[in-house]
Design an enzyme around this catalytic site. Structure first.
Site, PDB file in Angstrom:
ATOM      1  N   ARG A  56       0.849  -1.189   0.000  1.00 38.20           N
ATOM      2  CA  ARG A  56       0.000   0.000   0.000  1.00 38.20           C
ATOM      3  C   ARG A  56       0.883   1.237   0.000  1.00 38.20           C
ATOM      4  O   ARG A  56       1.753   1.382   0.854  1.00 38.20           O
ATOM      5  CB  ARG A  56      -0.912   0.027   1.233  1.00 38.20           C
ATOM      6  CG  ARG A  56      -1.799   1.275   1.320  1.00 38.20           C
ATOM      7  CD  ARG A  56      -2.672   1.227   2.582  1.00 38.20           C
ATOM      8  NE  ARG A  56      -3.490   2.425   2.694  1.00 38.20           N
ATOM      9  CZ  ARG A  56      -3.112   3.543   3.314  1.00 38.20           C
ATOM     10  NH1 ARG A  56      -1.922   3.611   3.869  1.00 38.20           N
ATOM     11  NH2 ARG A  56      -3.915   4.586   3.365  1.00 38.20           N
ATOM     12  N   THR A  76       1.493   5.835   6.276  1.00 42.48           N
ATOM     13  CA  THR A  76       1.511   4.909   7.417  1.00 42.48           C
ATOM     14  C   THR A  76       2.524   3.797   7.185  1.00 42.48           C
ATOM     15  O   THR A  76       3.376   3.507   8.044  1.00 42.48           O
ATOM     16  CB  THR A  76       0.111   4.305   7.624  1.00 42.48           C
ATOM     17  OG1 THR A  76      -0.821   5.346   7.872  1.00 42.48           O
ATOM     18  CG2 THR A  76       0.105   3.315   8.774  1.00 42.48           C
ATOM     19  N   ARG A 121      -3.458   0.810 -14.567  1.00 41.17           N
ATOM     20  CA  ARG A 121      -2.183   1.443 -14.230  1.00 41.17           C
ATOM     21  C   ARG A 121      -1.980   1.514 -12.728  1.00 41.17           C
ATOM     22  O   ARG A 121      -1.388   2.457 -12.207  1.00 41.17           O
ATOM     23  CB  ARG A 121      -2.068   2.837 -14.873  1.00 41.17           C
ATOM     24  CG  ARG A 121      -2.066   2.809 -16.389  1.00 41.17           C
ATOM     25  CD  ARG A 121      -1.614   4.137 -16.983  1.00 41.17           C
ATOM     26  NE  ARG A 121      -2.526   5.224 -16.677  1.00 41.17           N
ATOM     27  CZ  ARG A 121      -3.607   5.515 -17.389  1.00 41.17           C
ATOM     28  NH1 ARG A 121      -3.925   4.783 -18.444  1.00 41.17           N
ATOM     29  NH2 ARG A 121      -4.381   6.529 -17.053  1.00 41.17           N
ATOM     30  N   ASP A 135      -0.161   7.509 -13.096  1.00 46.92           N
ATOM     31  CA  ASP A 135       0.331   6.146 -13.311  1.00 46.92           C
ATOM     32  C   ASP A 135       0.980   5.652 -12.029  1.00 46.92           C
ATOM     33  O   ASP A 135       2.007   6.182 -11.599  1.00 46.92           O
ATOM     34  CB  ASP A 135       1.339   6.137 -14.458  1.00 46.92           C
ATOM     35  CG  ASP A 135       1.670   4.738 -14.955  1.00 46.92           C
ATOM     36  OD1 ASP A 135       1.446   3.771 -14.197  1.00 46.92           O
ATOM     37  OD2 ASP A 135       2.153   4.615 -16.090  1.00 46.92           O
ATOM     38  N   ARG A 183       1.910   2.398 -11.564  1.00 48.76           N
ATOM     39  CA  ARG A 183       2.589   1.125 -11.778  1.00 48.76           C
ATOM     40  C   ARG A 183       4.018   1.172 -11.236  1.00 48.76           C
ATOM     41  O   ARG A 183       4.689   2.194 -11.287  1.00 48.76           O
ATOM     42  CB  ARG A 183       2.617   0.789 -13.269  1.00 48.76           C
ATOM     43  CG  ARG A 183       1.261   0.397 -13.820  1.00 48.76           C
ATOM     44  CD  ARG A 183       1.310   0.170 -15.301  1.00 48.76           C
ATOM     45  NE  ARG A 183       1.610   1.411 -16.027  1.00 48.76           N
ATOM     46  CZ  ARG A 183       1.594   1.494 -17.360  1.00 48.76           C
ATOM     47  NH1 ARG A 183       1.326   0.439 -18.083  1.00 48.76           N
ATOM     48  NH2 ARG A 183       1.867   2.652 -17.944  1.00 48.76           N
ATOM     49  N   THR A 219       7.485  -1.112 -26.235  1.00 46.19           N
ATOM     50  CA  THR A 219       6.681  -0.133 -25.507  1.00 46.19           C
ATOM     51  C   THR A 219       6.709   1.209 -26.221  1.00 46.19           C
ATOM     52  O   THR A 219       7.677   1.532 -26.921  1.00 46.19           O
ATOM     53  CB  THR A 219       7.182   0.044 -24.055  1.00 46.19           C
ATOM     54  OG1 THR A 219       6.316   0.948 -23.359  1.00 46.19           O
ATOM     55  CG2 THR A 219       8.605   0.607 -24.025  1.00 46.19           C
TER      56      THR A 219
END
Length: 397
Positions: free
Chosen positions: A140, A144, A297, A329, A331, A352
């Site tokens: 996450r 925190t 994303r 984004d 990612r 890409t």
């Protein structure tokens, strides 16, 4: 050689100092000031309050709060946000009178970090712990989790203390230290993205768990599943031919897009890019399509559909993400880099249109010897989406 921001921050935390942590994954970056819990003293706590908005919280690893049998405060099940921290019940020490002075609060935080069991605490009390997600910033992207990760990286127990800075000088988001006034030492600044990069580069977080032949319309690939220990997701590498030959193989790193890859949505070019990549690799006879489970994303399927709602009202994909509180984004390329290394790939030719993806893999030590375009024909429904990627996200279309 210049020491990196994470090393500087962890050394400061280890010595009992304060660091400033920037949440740079938000559309509008956020700032907290943080100290470790085990070596916290009243003077440090007072300085945190002076630097922040006055409210102090004690981030702690979920397993630590579970050991202490400290329950989580009830949350609103209708709240869709994934970024809001989980507050535990406020606590004090059972053998200390209830006071809110800095010395008493510091003693509670130190106790949270020590080996005492939950019987020594009572609720309510002057300190409110926050439950950090297991896996930290790799699970996450939150302040925190960043605070707890810094304590752990410093070799201390997984407990910290933080204060939010309401209206920081935005210049600090790009600086390496924060000036806090005369006769005060500058505070090191570290960004969550830097903590993520440090952990991805130094911790093994993926393991191959299965492999089998997978016949496809583009030929017979080998499908290998890699388990991501930080997110619980399983990513898939579709490989063809000998990947460790003399020349670097073709590699496509494709983020999951259920709507485009499975349902054939015309709002994006994801499904077309996936098929084009498989075809290119099949024609060459060797290469990898790495299918990463990071929908939208990095914001997830539900939030991606929320951005679609906002796009239907006139926002483009970047502004829709920011309206929901996300960066354009989210990612991360660290897991993908680890999977490619597990496959024996260190040099590659990357399929890409996104130079940031190339830079991301190079930052994790892979040698991208060539960036190759993967263009698809725009259509009526995705023309604006592709134009936004070109104009606002730097894609080479």
């Amino acid at each position: 050689m210049t020491r990196d921001a994470v090393a500087i921050a962890t050394e400061c935390i280890r010595r009992g100092g304060i660091v400033a942590v920037v949440d740079d994954g938000l559309a509008q970056p956020d700032l907290d000031v943080v100290a470790a819990g085990e070596n916290l003293h009243a003077e440090t706590l007072g300085r945190l309050r002076a630097l922040g908005d006055g409210d102090l919280y004690a981030p702690a690893a979920a397993r630590r709060l579970d050991e202490l049998r400290l329950p989580e405060q009830p949350t609103d099940p209708a709240d869709p946000t994934v970024r809001r921290p989980a507050l535990a019940a406020s606590v004090g020490l059972a053998d200390v009178p209830t006071t809110s002075d800095d010395a008493a609060k510091a003693a509670v935080v130190r106790a949270l970090a020590s080996d005492r069991n939950g019987a020594h605490f009572r609720s309510p009390g002057p300190v409110t712990p926050i439950r950090a997600r297991e896996g930290g910033v790799l699970r996450r992207l939150g302040l925190t989790e960043a605070a707890v990760d810094l304590a752990v990286l410093a070799g201390l127990p997984p407990v910290a203390v933080l204060a939010h800075v309401d209206t920081p000088n935005t210049e600090v988001f790009e600086q390496s230290s924060l000036s806090t006034g005369p006769n005060q030492p500058p505070i090191p600044v570290v960004r969550i993205s830097q903590i993520v990069h440090h952990r991805r580069a130094n911790e093994r977080v993926v393991y191959q768990v299965a492999a089998a032949e997978l016949p496809t319309a583009h030929g017979a690939f080998q499908a290998a599943a890699f388990h991501d220990t930080t997110t619980g997701e399983d990513h898939v590498a579709l490989t063809l031919g000998n990947l460790t030959g003399d020349s670097p193989p073709l590699v496509r790193v494709h983020s999951e897009c259920l709507t485009g890859d499975v349902f054939g949505s015309m709002r994006c070019d994801c499904g077309d890019q996936l098929n084009a990549a498989l075809a290119r690799i099949s024609d060459e006879g060797r290469g990898v399509v790495l299918y990463m489970r990071q929908e939208g994303r990095g914001i997830g399927l539900a939030n991606k559909l929320r951005t679609y709602e906002l796009q239907d009202r006139g926002l483009d994909t970047v502004d829709a993400n920011r309206h929901l509180g996300f960066a354009a984004d989210l990612r991360d390329y660290g897991v993908g880099a680890q999977i490619l290394r597990e496959l024996g790939i260190t040099d590659l030719r990357l399929l890409t249109n996104n130079p940031k993806k190339t830079a991301g893999f190079r930052a994790y030590g892979l040698k991208v010897v060539q960036q190759l375009p993967l263009a698809v024909e725009p259509g009526t429904h995705n023309r604006r989406y592709l134009e936004t990627k070109r104009a606002r996200m730097g894609h080479e279309l």
